[in-house]
Design a protein around this motif. Structure first.
Motif, PDB file in Angstrom:
ATOM      1  N   MET A  82       0.832  -1.207   0.000  1.00  0.00           N
ATOM      2  CA  MET A  82       0.000   0.000   0.000  1.00  0.00           C
ATOM      3  C   MET A  82       0.866   1.256   0.000  1.00  0.00           C
ATOM      4  O   MET A  82       1.888   1.321   0.687  1.00  0.00           O
ATOM      5  CB  MET A  82      -0.948   0.015   1.194  1.00  0.00           C
ATOM      6  CG  MET A  82      -1.997  -1.067   1.160  1.00  0.00           C
ATOM      7  SD  MET A  82      -3.260  -0.880   2.427  1.00  0.00           S
ATOM      8  CE  MET A  82      -4.325   0.331   1.638  1.00  0.00           C
ATOM      9  N   HIS A  83       0.441   2.248  -0.763  1.00  0.00           N
ATOM     10  CA  HIS A  83       1.181   3.509  -0.796  1.00  0.00           C
ATOM     11  C   HIS A  83       1.187   4.177   0.575  1.00  0.00           C
ATOM     12  O   HIS A  83       2.179   4.795   0.983  1.00  0.00           O
ATOM     13  CB  HIS A  83       0.556   4.460  -1.817  1.00  0.00           C
ATOM     14  CG  HIS A  83       0.602   3.962  -3.225  1.00  0.00           C
ATOM     15  ND1 HIS A  83       1.783   3.676  -3.880  1.00  0.00           N
ATOM     16  CD2 HIS A  83      -0.390   3.684  -4.112  1.00  0.00           C
ATOM     17  CE1 HIS A  83       1.528   3.265  -5.098  1.00  0.00           C
ATOM     18  NE2 HIS A  83       0.214   3.245  -5.268  1.00  0.00           N
ATOM     19  N   GLN A  84       0.079   4.058   1.274  1.00  0.00           N
ATOM     20  CA  GLN A  84      -0.084   4.763   2.544  1.00  0.00           C
ATOM     21  C   GLN A  84       0.437   3.929   3.723  1.00  0.00           C
ATOM     22  O   GLN A  84       0.400   2.692   3.674  1.00  0.00           O
ATOM     23  CB  GLN A  84      -1.567   5.074   2.786  1.00  0.00           C
ATOM     24  CG  GLN A  84      -2.261   5.821   1.672  1.00  0.00           C
ATOM     25  CD  GLN A  84      -2.886   4.888   0.621  1.00  0.00           C
ATOM     26  OE1 GLN A  84      -2.562   3.706   0.549  1.00  0.00           O
ATOM     27  NE2 GLN A  84      -3.785   5.434  -0.185  1.00  0.00           N
ATOM     28  N   PRO A  85       0.876   4.586   4.780  1.00  0.00           N
ATOM     29  CA  PRO A  85       1.143   3.847   6.015  1.00  0.00           C
ATOM     30  C   PRO A  85      -0.146   3.213   6.524  1.00  0.00           C
ATOM     31  O   PRO A  85      -1.233   3.777   6.383  1.00  0.00           O
ATOM     32  CB  PRO A  85       1.636   4.927   6.983  1.00  0.00           C
ATOM     33  CG  PRO A  85       2.085   6.056   6.121  1.00  0.00           C
ATOM     34  CD  PRO A  85       1.208   6.021   4.910  1.00  0.00           C
ATOM     35  N   VAL A  86      -0.022   2.024   7.097  1.00  0.00           N
ATOM     36  CA  VAL A  86      -1.175   1.294   7.618  1.00  0.00           C
ATOM     37  C   VAL A  86      -1.013   1.150   9.131  1.00  0.00           C
ATOM     38  O   VAL A  86      -0.009   0.599   9.598  1.00  0.00           O
ATOM     39  CB  VAL A  86      -1.303  -0.094   6.974  1.00  0.00           C
ATOM     40  CG1 VAL A  86      -2.529  -0.822   7.516  1.00  0.00           C
ATOM     41  CG2 VAL A  86      -1.382   0.029   5.455  1.00  0.00           C
ATOM     42  N   ILE A  87      -1.988   1.634   9.872  1.00  0.00           N
ATOM     43  CA  ILE A  87      -1.999   1.511  11.331  1.00  0.00           C
ATOM     44  C   ILE A  87      -2.948   0.391  11.707  1.00  0.00           C
ATOM     45  O   ILE A  87      -4.124   0.403  11.323  1.00  0.00           O
ATOM     46  CB  ILE A  87      -2.440   2.821  12.005  1.00  0.00           C
ATOM     47  CG1 ILE A  87      -1.497   3.966  11.625  1.00  0.00           C
ATOM     48  CG2 ILE A  87      -2.486   2.656  13.527  1.00  0.00           C
ATOM     49  CD1 ILE A  87      -1.949   5.328  12.116  1.00  0.00           C
ATOM     50  N   GLY A  88      -2.458  -0.590  12.433  1.00  0.00           N
ATOM     51  CA  GLY A  88      -3.307  -1.663  12.915  1.00  0.00           C
ATOM     52  C   GLY A  88      -3.902  -1.286  14.259  1.00  0.00           C
ATOM     53  O   GLY A  88      -3.173  -1.113  15.237  1.00  0.00           O
ATOM     54  N   ALA A  89      -5.225  -1.133  14.308  1.00  0.00           N
ATOM     55  CA  ALA A  89      -5.934  -0.864  15.561  1.00  0.00           C
ATOM     56  C   ALA A  89      -6.383  -2.214  16.107  1.00  0.00           C
ATOM     57  O   ALA A  89      -7.473  -2.701  15.786  1.00  0.00           O
ATOM     58  CB  ALA A  89      -7.116   0.061  15.325  1.00  0.00           C
ATOM     59  N   VAL A  90      -5.545  -2.828  16.907  1.00  0.00           N
ATOM     60  CA  VAL A  90      -5.786  -4.205  17.371  1.00  0.00           C
ATOM     61  C   VAL A  90      -6.731  -4.141  18.564  1.00  0.00           C
ATOM     62  O   VAL A  90      -6.316  -3.925  19.701  1.00  0.00           O
ATOM     63  CB  VAL A  90      -4.460  -4.904  17.725  1.00  0.00           C
ATOM     64  CG1 VAL A  90      -4.727  -6.378  18.056  1.00  0.00           C
ATOM     65  CG2 VAL A  90      -3.470  -4.801  16.568  1.00  0.00           C
ATOM     66  N   ASN A  91      -8.007  -4.336  18.283  1.00  0.00           N
ATOM     67  CA  ASN A  91      -9.046  -4.117  19.283  1.00  0.00           C
ATOM     68  C   ASN A  91      -9.313  -5.322  20.174  1.00  0.00           C
ATOM     69  O   ASN A  91     -10.002  -5.202  21.185  1.00  0.00           O
ATOM     70  CB  ASN A  91     -10.355  -3.729  18.581  1.00  0.00           C
ATOM     71  CG  ASN A  91     -10.769  -4.764  17.553  1.00  0.00           C
ATOM     72  OD1 ASN A  91     -10.014  -5.072  16.637  1.00  0.00           O
ATOM     73  ND2 ASN A  91     -11.961  -5.313  17.689  1.00  0.00           N
ATOM     74  N   GLY A  92      -8.778  -6.481  19.794  1.00  0.00           N
ATOM     75  CA  GLY A  92      -9.010  -7.687  20.576  1.00  0.00           C
ATOM     76  C   GLY A  92      -8.053  -8.777  20.150  1.00  0.00           C
ATOM     77  O   GLY A  92      -6.996  -8.485  19.572  1.00  0.00           O
ATOM     78  N   PRO A  93      -8.393 -10.043  20.390  1.00  0.00           N
ATOM     79  CA  PRO A  93      -7.478 -11.132  20.064  1.00  0.00           C
ATOM     80  C   PRO A  93      -7.015 -11.112  18.614  1.00  0.00           C
ATOM     81  O   PRO A  93      -7.809 -10.912  17.696  1.00  0.00           O
ATOM     82  CB  PRO A  93      -8.315 -12.378  20.359  1.00  0.00           C
ATOM     83  CG  PRO A  93      -9.306 -11.939  21.391  1.00  0.00           C
ATOM     84  CD  PRO A  93      -9.627 -10.530  21.055  1.00  0.00           C
ATOM     85  N   ALA A  94      -5.720 -11.318  18.425  1.00  0.00           N
ATOM     86  CA  ALA A  94      -5.105 -11.487  17.100  1.00  0.00           C
ATOM     87  C   ALA A  94      -4.396 -12.836  17.138  1.00  0.00           C
ATOM     88  O   ALA A  94      -3.288 -12.946  17.668  1.00  0.00           O
ATOM     89  CB  ALA A  94      -4.138 -10.349  16.812  1.00  0.00           C
ATOM     90  N   ILE A  95      -5.046 -13.845  16.584  1.00  0.00           N
ATOM     91  CA  ILE A  95      -4.626 -15.226  16.781  1.00  0.00           C
ATOM     92  C   ILE A  95      -4.236 -15.851  15.441  1.00  0.00           C
ATOM     93  O   ILE A  95      -4.950 -15.685  14.445  1.00  0.00           O
ATOM     94  CB  ILE A  95      -5.761 -16.049  17.419  1.00  0.00           C
ATOM     95  CG1 ILE A  95      -6.146 -15.451  18.783  1.00  0.00           C
ATOM     96  CG2 ILE A  95      -5.373 -17.512  17.583  1.00  0.00           C
ATOM     97  CD1 ILE A  95      -7.410 -16.042  19.376  1.00  0.00           C
ATOM     98  N   GLY A  96      -3.124 -16.574  15.408  1.00  0.00           N
ATOM     99  CA  GLY A  96      -2.709 -17.271  14.190  1.00  0.00           C
ATOM    100  C   GLY A  96      -2.558 -16.303  13.033  1.00  0.00           C
ATOM    101  O   GLY A  96      -1.739 -15.383  13.067  1.00  0.00           O
ATOM    102  N   GLY A  97      -3.368 -16.500  11.985  1.00  0.00           N
ATOM    103  CA  GLY A  97      -3.329 -15.592  10.854  1.00  0.00           C
ATOM    104  C   GLY A  97      -3.664 -14.166  11.228  1.00  0.00           C
ATOM    105  O   GLY A  97      -3.221 -13.224  10.567  1.00  0.00           O
ATOM    106  N   GLY A  98      -4.431 -13.987  12.295  1.00  0.00           N
ATOM    107  CA  GLY A  98      -4.725 -12.633  12.774  1.00  0.00           C
ATOM    108  C   GLY A  98      -3.487 -11.934  13.291  1.00  0.00           C
ATOM    109  O   GLY A  98      -3.328 -10.713  13.117  1.00  0.00           O
ATOM    110  N   LEU A  99      -2.596 -12.686  13.931  1.00  0.00           N
ATOM    111  CA  LEU A  99      -1.313 -12.123  14.335  1.00  0.00           C
ATOM    112  C   LEU A  99      -0.511 -11.717  13.105  1.00  0.00           C
ATOM    113  O   LEU A  99       0.135 -10.658  13.100  1.00  0.00           O
ATOM    114  CB  LEU A  99      -0.537 -13.143  15.177  1.00  0.00           C
ATOM    115  CG  LEU A  99       0.917 -12.814  15.517  1.00  0.00           C
ATOM    116  CD1 LEU A  99       1.042 -11.476  16.244  1.00  0.00           C
ATOM    117  CD2 LEU A  99       1.529 -13.937  16.354  1.00  0.00           C
TER     118      LEU A  99
END
Length: 267
Positions: free
Chosen positions: A101-118
């Protein structure tokens, strides 16, 4: 129901939301295909300067959907082996699309990030977590490898090799406080303030020069792949010269400081 939402909560900021909260935004193909399309669409939107990615409900992304994986496109007439290859390629392309992506991407991790989510979280450029979020490399817990979708590449570069080995081989949870301490996220904030924190950071980034921001993102990712310091410094120097010689951003920054005002970068 749309499994991926695109909103513009503030000028020049686009929010992309994984929207399957009843499945904690699991990575069914019915979600990942439109998510990849959304990433590519927003990347081409010149009105967007910063992207925020989050999940609806109480989870960021719970990884593979083992109960309802959805339909894999373009697999008619293929064998099981070929279907498996196509499915992994599709998911890998989601990670690559975020990085491209051209733009910076901010991850707003609002809850569990598991496996592929991590993996999705690690593919973002900046991560801010809600205090209730946690991270898990789940593959090892399921009798598989912990490495998937670039995880064994991205995680050691984010937190160092020893911590990455320990987290991936133990399959344990990393809560938001530990994630902040080891550098997996920039900071952990109360859940009700998560998006506002991301938007405020996005607004600060959006105020800078477009090529300056885009090239800085490219250089930071390039540094992770650089074969040597000398090689990377050559690329950095060319990027700096490009912006310095083809814009009047530097002169504007100096003048703005003299006049005690915010700079207006016109690139």
């Amino acid at each position: 129901m749309s499994f991926v939402l695109i909103d513009k909560p503030r000028p020049h900021i686009t929010l992309i939301t994984l929207n399957r909260p009843e499945r904690m935004n699991a990575m069914a193909f019915d979600v990942m295909v439109p998510f990849k399309e959304a990433l590519e669409k927003v990347s081409a939107d010149n009105g967007t300067r910063v992207v925020v990615v989050t999940g609806a409900g109480r989870g960021f992304c719970s990884g593979a959907d083992l109960e309802s994986p959805g339909r894999i496109p373009g697999i008619e007439g293929l064998t099981v082996s070929a279907i498996a290859l196509r499915s992994m390629e599709l998911l890998d392309d989601v990670i690559r699309a975020m990085r491209r992506m051209h733009q910076p991407v901010i991850g707003a991790v609002n809850g569990p990030a598991i496996g592929g989510g991590l993996c999705l979280a690690l593919a973002t450029d900046i991560r801010i977590a809600a205090e209730g979020a946690y991270f898990r490399a789940a593959g090892i817990n399921n009798g598989l490898t912990a490495s998937e979708l670039g995880l064994s590449y991205l995680l050691p570069r984010a937190i160092g090799s020893s911590r990455a080995f320990e987290i991936m081989l133990s399959g344990r949870d990393v809560d938001a406080a530990e994630a902040e301490r080891i550098g997996l996220v920039s900071r952990a904030v109360p859940g009700d303030k998560l998006l506002d924190e991301c938007y405020e950071l996005a607004e600060r980034i959006a105020a800078f020069s477009r090529p300056g921001v885009e090239l800085t993102k490219r250089m930071l990712w390039s540094s992770l792949d650089a074969a040597s310091l000398t090689s990377h410094m050559d690329h950095e120097g060319l990027a700096q010269l490009f912006v310095r010689l083809t814009t009047r951003n530097f002169e504007e920054a100096i003048q703005a400081r003299k006049e005690n005002r915010p700079p207006e970068f016109k690139d």
